[in-house]
Design a protein around this motif. Structure first.
Motif, short mmCIF file in Angstrom:
data_model
loop_
_atom_site.label_atom_id
_atom_site.label_comp_id
_atom_site.label_asym_id
_atom_site.label_seq_id
_atom_site.Cartn_x
_atom_site.Cartn_y
_atom_site.Cartn_z
N GLN A 1 -11.06 14.34 1.34
CA GLN A 1 -11.40 13.78 2.64
C GLN A 1 -10.67 14.50 3.78
O GLN A 1 -10.97 14.28 4.94
N GLN A 2 -9.68 15.30 3.42
CA GLN A 2 -8.86 16.06 4.35
C GLN A 2 -8.21 15.16 5.41
O GLN A 2 -8.22 15.46 6.60
N ARG A 3 -7.65 14.07 4.92
CA ARG A 3 -6.93 13.16 5.81
C ARG A 3 -5.98 12.28 4.99
O ARG A 3 -6.07 12.24 3.76
N VAL A 4 -5.10 11.58 5.68
CA VAL A 4 -4.18 10.65 5.04
C VAL A 4 -4.93 9.34 4.80
O VAL A 4 -5.63 8.84 5.68
N ILE A 5 -4.79 8.80 3.59
CA ILE A 5 -5.44 7.54 3.25
C ILE A 5 -4.40 6.54 2.74
O ILE A 5 -3.33 6.91 2.27
N TYR A 6 -4.75 5.27 2.86
CA TYR A 6 -3.93 4.19 2.33
C TYR A 6 -4.65 3.61 1.13
O TYR A 6 -5.86 3.44 1.14
N VAL B 1 0.84 -1.20 0.00
CA VAL B 1 0.00 0.00 0.00
C VAL B 1 0.87 1.24 0.00
O VAL B 1 2.04 1.20 0.39
N GLU B 2 0.29 2.34 -0.46
CA GLU B 2 0.98 3.61 -0.37
C GLU B 2 0.09 4.57 0.41
O GLU B 2 -1.12 4.41 0.48
N MET B 3 0.72 5.57 1.00
CA MET B 3 0.01 6.52 1.82
C MET B 3 0.07 7.87 1.13
O MET B 3 1.11 8.26 0.62
N ARG B 4 -1.07 8.57 1.10
CA ARG B 4 -1.09 9.90 0.50
C ARG B 4 -2.16 10.73 1.19
O ARG B 4 -3.09 10.19 1.79
N TYR B 5 -2.03 12.03 1.07
CA TYR B 5 -3.04 12.93 1.62
C TYR B 5 -4.13 13.16 0.59
O TYR B 5 -3.85 13.51 -0.56
#
Length: 197
Positions: free
Chosen positions: A170-175, A162-166
């Motif tokens: 949604q104004q949050r960090v998602i995977y 998985v990668e993580m990005r803002y």
């Protein structure tokens, strides 16, 4: 130099006795192997014995032997390798121990012997999944808390899972699952008549 290392090998073999599984002198370096259940006792002897005095742990790392030298490995998969220094005698030694189980590798912590092992053991836990029994604060050091897997294992996929990005909506960090797009990188060439002159 070889005579000094041979003398060290002789002293180590005498002090450790049957706790020593193997000792190898190659390229003017002494490597010793002990069983995982004896690691704390062996480390204490290496530090406290007057003829050895390995008072400083320089490095500790994990090793995945699953395909050692690009060939199948016959033996335990995970090892913990420590590099020790004796300032008193000006010599070094490599201490190696193998985790007895491949599915859940566990080795006793040597933080009680050398406190410098603290972050090294956390790094080996994070990157290889080697659990150090008795460690005072064993948690991830380099990867995110939600990270799945151990990236230095040889069976870990090169692109990860998985990668993580803002996400601004949604104004949050998602995977999200890893998406890798092939690209071609062309080097930049500077062509100036007066460059460097």
């Amino acid at each position: 130099m070889a005579s000094k290392m041979e003398a060290l090998k002789s002293v180590v073999e005498q002090v450790l006795g049957d706790r020593l599984v193997q000792s190898t002198l190659a390229l003017d370096e002494l490597t010793i192997v002990c069983k995982a259940e004896n690691i704390v006792e062996v480390a204490s002897l290496l530090r406290d014995h007057a003829e050895l005095s390995f008072e400083q742990l320089i490095d500790l790392c994990g090793v995945d032997y699953s395909s050692y030298k690009d060939q199948p490995w016959d033996g335990p998969r995970f090892a913990v390798v420590s590099h020790l220094l004796s300032l008193k005698h000006n010599w070094r030694i490599r201490l190696k121990t193998f985790a007895p189980e491949d599915d859940f590798p566990v080795v006793n912590s040597v933080v009680g012997v050398w406190n410098s092992a603290n972050w090294f053991e956390r790094e080996a836990f994070d990157l290889f999944g080697i659990v150090f029994d008795g460690h005072p604060d064993l948690r991830r050091l380099l990867t995110d808390y939600g990270f799945v897997g151990h990236p230095f294992r040889k069976d870990f996929p090169l692109s990860g899972y998985v990668e993580m990005r803002y996400d601004p909506t949604q104004q949050r960090v998602i995977y999200q699952p890893v998406t890798i797009e092939p690209r071609e990188i062309t080097p930049r060439i500077i062509r100036e008549e007066t460059y460097g002159g």
